[in-house]
Design a protein around this motif. Structure first.
Motif: not given
Length: 151
Positions: A49-51, A67-70, A74-81
């Motif tokens: 994810y790049v905004e 920026q994040y990584t999805w 177990a669901g959607i996990e969102v990670w910091f850059e």
């Protein structure tokens, strides 16, 4: 008709370009707006994810990026850059998650009920923070690809 609370999307449904508009309501008076785009691209087993866009806070205006990584599991996990875990949410019409970042507390609610338009609402509190940030996402129009002329 679909069952309430269930949406027919998965992680890969986010792939592509999204227009983002954001309002920040700060109780300390630093209200702001953001206008830009979010691009989800495949990277490994997830989406990057790049905004990018323009953030306005009061009279100040600046370029902004995050920026994040999805990933899915177990669901959607969102990670910091930098690879640290941020939060996890389920893909339902409405979903919620929280992130403890002492001394601040972040709570998010997602709304996918009008898919493919969707939104997130962050409530952030702490000793120096007290704001609500609402982001709205709609599919961005892709530029037309010129067709080659024959002959």
């Amino acid at each position: 008709m679909r069952a309430l609370g269930v949406i027919p999307i998965d992680l890969w449904a986010f792939e592509g370009r999204w227009a983002v508009s954001r309002e920040i309501a700060d109780t300390k008076g630093a209200d702001g707006q953001f206008a830009g785009e979010a691009l989800f691209t495949r990277e490994g087993a997830g989406l990057r994810y790049v905004e990018t866009g323009v953030l306005r806070v009061g009279a100040a205006q600046m370029q902004a990026e995050r920026q994040y990584t999805w990933t899915s599991g177990a669901g959607i996990e969102v990670w910091f850059e930098d690879g640290r875990f941020f939060h996890r949410f389920d893909l339902a019409e409405t979903a919620a998650a929280a992130h403890d970042c002492p001394p601040d507390w972040y709570e998010v609610s997602y709304n996918f009920g009008a898919w493919p338009a969707w939104s997130s609402r962050w409530r952030v509190t702490g000793p120096r923070k007290d704001y609500v940030m609402t982001s709205r996402y709609v599919r961005a129009e892709l530029p037309a690809i010129p067709r080659q002329l024959s002959g």
